[in-house]
Design an enzyme around this catalytic site. Structure first.
Site, mmCIF file in Angstrom:
data_model
loop_
_atom_site.group_PDB
_atom_site.id
_atom_site.type_symbol
_atom_site.label_atom_id
_atom_site.label_comp_id
_atom_site.label_asym_id
_atom_site.label_seq_id
_atom_site.Cartn_x
_atom_site.Cartn_y
_atom_site.Cartn_z
ATOM 1 C CE LYS A 34 -2.306 3.562 1.682
ATOM 2 N NZ LYS A 34 -1.864 4.731 2.480
ATOM 3 N N GLY A 37 1.596 8.394 1.455
ATOM 4 C CA GLY A 37 2.403 9.240 2.326
ATOM 5 C C GLY A 37 3.495 9.967 1.568
ATOM 6 N N GLY A 70 -4.599 11.153 -2.205
ATOM 7 C CA GLY A 70 -5.383 12.229 -1.601
ATOM 8 C C GLY A 70 -4.913 13.638 -1.916
ATOM 9 C CG ASP A 188 -4.612 2.890 4.836
ATOM 10 O OD1 ASP A 188 -3.459 2.448 4.720
ATOM 11 O OD2 ASP A 188 -4.860 4.088 5.073
ATOM 12 C CE LYS A 247 -2.257 5.974 7.542
ATOM 13 N NZ LYS A 247 -2.472 5.637 6.130
#
Length: 288
Positions: A34, A37, A70, A188, A247
């Protein structure tokens, strides 16, 4: 003299030999990464992640990349003058926003990642959750969230077909229902559901923290191993808190769905995936 030239050939050989048991352990196994970040924004880290995935693929590990995006969605919505709103930590997604999500995730970000992988010698094919009915979804709370989806089914066949052909599947987290409505899916949540449905050997969740810390301000308090049965108590104690709760709940769900183990690790560390998979150092928190 650069850093690479400081390593002797004998040391290089020793590094490879030390990695051999891990290569054997994961050979022909599926791992789901995944990706999100800071590792998705910083160009140097992005290159390191892509390099890690190509290397793992070339040594016979079946890598599946699942990504969100995002910040880029927020940026694009801003460009068309649309304010981003959140409800219970999830992006409120009306019909117009859902089209932007689809465009950014399944278009720009997905194809850029495929291009990056191929530019360094990898083989990759981009998929969205809409392709081949990969992610079927329904509204979580249409009144408050609009087109934010809860996954109802994962069809792994498109991913398995891509893996069988020797490519890295790059999956964007948009889903759809049988009426053709498009849903924004939390990355997630999607990664956990996909890893579980694939029976993956492990799921790697890249974050902007070094793992689960007993003291959030002290990296030396990293908890290297957590049994899923211990997680509720850690939440009650506030050790797992805030944005880390959903998460970790996704990680627990992945384990319950049959994933062997889940790594929560710091994507800000270059080559953190290789350190986690091919050494016994382990730089994050492992959930089993």
């Amino acid at each position: 003299m650069n850093e690479n030239n400081k390593i002797t050939n004998a040391q290089r050989a020793d590094i490879l030999i030390q990695a051999l048991p891990y290569i054997q352990k994961y050979n022909n196994k599926i791992i789901v990464i995944k990706y999100g970040g800071n590792a998705m924004i910083n160009e140097e880290l992005k290159a390191a992640v892509m390099g890690d995935m190509v290397l793992l693929s070339l040594i016979g590990i079946k890598v599946v990349l699942v990504h969100g995006g995002g910040p880029e969605i927020t940026e694009m919505l801003g460009k068309i003058g649309k304010e981003t709103k959140f409800y219970n930590g999830l992006r409120v997604t009306d019909e117009e926003s859902a089209k932007i999500v689809q465009m950014v995730l399944a278009g720009k970000i997905n194809k850029n990642l495929v291009n990056l992988l191929q530019n360094i010698g990898g083989k990759a094919i981009g998929l969205s959750g809409m392709d081949g009915g990969l992610i079927e979804a329904k509204p979580i709370d249409f009144e408050n969230l609009g087109y934010v989806g809860e996954i109802t089914n994962v069809n792994t066949q498109p991913i398995l077909d891509v893996l069988e052909m020797g490519y890295i599947p790059v999956v964007s987290t948009v889903g759809c229902d049988k009426e053709g409505n498009v849903y924004n899916i939390n990355a997630d949540t999607a990664a956990a559901a996909i890893a579980g449905s694939l029976g993956a050997e492990c799921l790697i969740s890249m974050t902007d923290i070094c793992g689960i810390l007993r003291d959030k301000d002290d990296p030396s308090t990293l908890i290297p191993l957590i049994n899923v049965s211990e997680a509720p108590q850690l939440m009650r104690e506030g050790i797992i808190s805030g944005g880390m709760i959903p998460k970790i709940e996704c990680c627990i769900e992945a384990i319950r769905r049959g994933v062997g183990k889940v790594f929560v690790m710091d994507g800000r560390v270059p080559h953190s995936i290789l350190i986690e998979i091919l050494t016994d150092e382990g730089i994050g928190t492992m959930l089993i």
